[in-house]
Design a protein around this motif. Structure first.
Motif, mmCIF file in Angstrom:
data_model
loop_
_atom_site.group_PDB
_atom_site.id
_atom_site.type_symbol
_atom_site.label_atom_id
_atom_site.label_comp_id
_atom_site.label_asym_id
_atom_site.label_seq_id
_atom_site.Cartn_x
_atom_site.Cartn_y
_atom_site.Cartn_z
ATOM 1 N N ASP A 32 0.821 -1.202 0.000
ATOM 2 C CA ASP A 32 0.000 0.000 0.000
ATOM 3 C C ASP A 32 0.864 1.265 0.000
ATOM 4 O O ASP A 32 0.550 2.236 -0.681
ATOM 5 C CB ASP A 32 -0.932 -0.004 1.212
ATOM 6 C CG ASP A 32 -2.022 1.038 1.099
ATOM 7 O OD1 ASP A 32 -2.713 1.056 0.060
ATOM 8 O OD2 ASP A 32 -2.181 1.847 2.039
ATOM 9 N N ASN A 36 0.984 4.142 -3.373
ATOM 10 C CA ASN A 36 0.406 5.471 -3.203
ATOM 11 C C ASN A 36 1.469 6.552 -3.099
ATOM 12 O O ASN A 36 2.642 6.270 -2.870
ATOM 13 C CB ASN A 36 -0.470 5.490 -1.942
ATOM 14 C CG ASN A 36 -1.677 4.606 -2.114
ATOM 15 O OD1 ASN A 36 -2.512 4.859 -2.962
ATOM 16 N ND2 ASN A 36 -1.748 3.542 -1.329
ATOM 17 N N LYS A 37 1.019 7.795 -3.273
ATOM 18 C CA LYS A 37 1.916 8.946 -3.181
ATOM 19 C C LYS A 37 1.702 9.636 -1.848
ATOM 20 O O LYS A 37 0.600 9.712 -1.339
ATOM 21 C CB LYS A 37 1.646 9.910 -4.317
ATOM 22 C CG LYS A 37 1.994 9.341 -5.673
ATOM 23 C CD LYS A 37 2.016 10.438 -6.715
ATOM 24 C CE LYS A 37 2.342 9.859 -8.062
ATOM 25 N NZ LYS A 37 3.728 9.639 -8.276
ATOM 26 N N LYS A 66 -2.522 5.932 6.531
ATOM 27 C CA LYS A 66 -3.487 5.859 5.438
ATOM 28 C C LYS A 66 -4.191 7.188 5.227
ATOM 29 O O LYS A 66 -4.601 7.507 4.125
ATOM 30 C CB LYS A 66 -4.507 4.755 5.706
ATOM 31 C CG LYS A 66 -3.959 3.384 5.410
ATOM 32 C CD LYS A 66 -5.077 2.386 5.419
ATOM 33 C CE LYS A 66 -4.970 1.416 4.367
ATOM 34 N NZ LYS A 66 -5.414 1.344 3.150
ATOM 35 N N ASN A 67 -4.313 7.989 6.281
ATOM 36 C CA ASN A 67 -4.952 9.304 6.152
ATOM 37 C C ASN A 67 -4.008 10.346 5.548
ATOM 38 O O ASN A 67 -4.446 11.396 5.135
ATOM 39 C CB ASN A 67 -5.418 9.784 7.527
ATOM 40 C CG ASN A 67 -6.435 8.864 8.132
ATOM 41 O OD1 ASN A 67 -7.180 8.203 7.436
ATOM 42 N ND2 ASN A 67 -6.462 8.803 9.450
ATOM 43 N N LYS A 68 -2.707 10.055 5.524
ATOM 44 C CA LYS A 68 -1.698 10.999 5.036
ATOM 45 C C LYS A 68 -1.434 10.857 3.524
ATOM 46 O O LYS A 68 -0.646 11.600 2.977
ATOM 47 C CB LYS A 68 -0.384 10.815 5.792
ATOM 48 C CG LYS A 68 -0.487 10.985 7.269
ATOM 49 C CD LYS A 68 -0.671 12.424 7.623
ATOM 50 C CE LYS A 68 -0.738 12.564 9.138
ATOM 51 N NZ LYS A 68 -0.867 13.934 9.543
ATOM 52 N N LYS A 69 -2.077 9.889 2.873
ATOM 53 C CA LYS A 69 -1.867 9.715 1.432
ATOM 54 C C LYS A 69 -2.405 10.905 0.682
ATOM 55 O O LYS A 69 -3.406 11.523 1.074
ATOM 56 C CB LYS A 69 -2.559 8.438 0.942
ATOM 57 C CG LYS A 69 -1.988 7.183 1.490
ATOM 58 C CD LYS A 69 -2.540 5.953 0.820
ATOM 59 C CE LYS A 69 -3.923 5.653 1.310
ATOM 60 N NZ LYS A 69 -4.404 4.341 0.849
ATOM 61 N N LEU A 70 -1.744 11.235 -0.427
ATOM 62 C CA LEU A 70 -2.223 12.315 -1.285
ATOM 63 C C LEU A 70 -3.377 11.834 -2.122
ATOM 64 O O LEU A 70 -3.353 10.743 -2.677
ATOM 65 C CB LEU A 70 -1.096 12.834 -2.185
ATOM 66 C CG LEU A 70 0.076 13.515 -1.470
ATOM 67 C CD1 LEU A 70 1.137 13.898 -2.503
ATOM 68 C CD2 LEU A 70 -0.388 14.738 -0.716
ATOM 69 N N LYS A 71 -4.386 12.639 -2.233
ATOM 70 C CA LYS A 71 -5.557 12.310 -3.046
ATOM 71 C C LYS A 71 -5.265 12.708 -4.490
ATOM 72 O O LYS A 71 -4.969 13.850 -4.783
ATOM 73 C CB LYS A 71 -6.790 13.065 -2.565
ATOM 74 C CG LYS A 71 -7.046 12.933 -1.074
ATOM 75 C CD LYS A 71 -7.957 11.773 -0.805
ATOM 76 C CE LYS A 71 -8.445 11.766 0.621
ATOM 77 N NZ LYS A 71 -7.620 11.103 1.560
ATOM 78 N N LEU A 72 -5.335 11.748 -5.388
ATOM 79 C CA LEU A 72 -5.085 12.011 -6.802
ATOM 80 C C LEU A 72 -6.430 12.155 -7.516
ATOM 81 O O LEU A 72 -7.349 11.388 -7.300
ATOM 82 C CB LEU A 72 -4.280 10.883 -7.424
ATOM 83 C CG LEU A 72 -2.886 10.668 -6.816
ATOM 84 C CD1 LEU A 72 -2.234 9.475 -7.457
ATOM 85 C CD2 LEU A 72 -2.037 11.897 -7.003
ATOM 86 N N ASN A 73 -6.513 13.130 -8.395
ATOM 87 C CA ASN A 73 -7.782 13.363 -9.138
ATOM 88 C C ASN A 73 -7.862 12.482 -10.349
ATOM 89 O O ASN A 73 -7.046 12.161 -11.042
ATOM 90 C CB ASN A 73 -7.897 14.810 -9.553
ATOM 91 C CG ASN A 73 -8.025 15.702 -8.311
ATOM 92 O OD1 ASN A 73 -8.340 15.214 -7.240
ATOM 93 N ND2 ASN A 73 -7.774 16.965 -8.500
#
Length: 73
Positions: A32, A36-37, A66-73
Motif C-alpha cells: 500500500d 500510493n503517493k 493511510k490518512n496521510k496519502k495524497l488524493k489524486l484526481n
C-alpha cells in the motif's frame, strides 16, 4: 501426557497464526505504501518505520498513515 501435548499444540497454533497474520499485515502495508503517493519524504519514513518495527509500524501506518496519502484526481 495427552493433555500436555494438546495444550502445547493449541499454544503453538496460536503463535503460528499470530506470526502469519503479522507477516500478512506487514506485506499489505508495504504494498500500500509503494502504490500510493505521499507528501515530501513521508513515503520513505513510512517504509523505514514498517521495515524496522514490523508489527507496531504496520499498525501505526494503518491508523495514521493511510490518512496521510495524497488524493489524486
Amino acid at each position: 501426557m495427552d493433555k500436555i501435548i494438546n495444550d502445547f499444540s493449541i499454544g503453538l497454533f496460536i503463535w503460528q497464526a499470530f506470526i502469519l497474520l503479522s507477516i500478512g499485515l506487514w506485506i499489505y502495508c508495504l504494498i500500500d505504501i509503494f502504490k500510493n503517493k505521499f507528501a515530501q519524504n513521508d513515503k520513505l519514513i513510512w517504509i523505514l518505520l514498517v521495515l524496522l518495527i514490523p508489527f507496531i509500524g504496520s499498525l501505526l501506518y494503518l491508523s495514521i498513515g493511510k490518512n496521510k496519502k495524497l488524493k489524486l484526481n
